[in-house]
Design an enzyme around this catalytic site. Sequence first.
Site, PDB file in Angstrom:
ATOM      1  CB  CYS A 243      -0.883   0.045   1.246  1.00 31.70           C
ATOM      2  SG  CYS A 243      -2.145  -1.219   1.299  1.00 31.70           S
ATOM      3  CD  GLN A 244       1.214   6.488  -3.234  1.00 28.98           C
ATOM      4  OE1 GLN A 244       0.323   6.138  -4.007  1.00 28.98           O
ATOM      5  NE2 GLN A 244       1.903   7.581  -3.422  1.00 28.98           N
TER       6      GLN A 244
END
Length: 142
Positions: A58-59
């Site tokens: 996930c960013q």
Amino acid sequence: MMLTPPEASAAEAQAAIVEEFGFFGDWSERYQYLIDLGKRLPAFPDDWKTEANRLQGCQSKVWIVPEARDGRLFFAAASDSSIVSGLVYLALRVYSGRTPAEIRATAPDFVQAIGLSKHLSPTRSNGFAALLAFIQHTAESA
């Protein structure tokens, strides 16, 4: 602290999500609803926000903690992003509090049905896919 969904089954949760998103005419309203849903996540203790609990892929920062109890899997999660928190809420609503078998047998059909797959940025889509994969992997390992 673990989210227990209001619906009796994962299929009912998905149907309710599709119905709720059907009330909104455009994606600006749907994004606002996602942000509002994210605010419904139960409190997530700061001492759980560790690298060991951080979801990779996930960013945004997402932390998730599974707990097996009474033959069911419960998940607590949090994110530093408002929209991602809403996505987390949706995933937990469908999967938290279910048996491993029900989790394994439930494809995330609501994602396509409400149009998330077309309206999320590639980084959010990848992160959401990582969250769903973590939940499935946890159910397979249980």
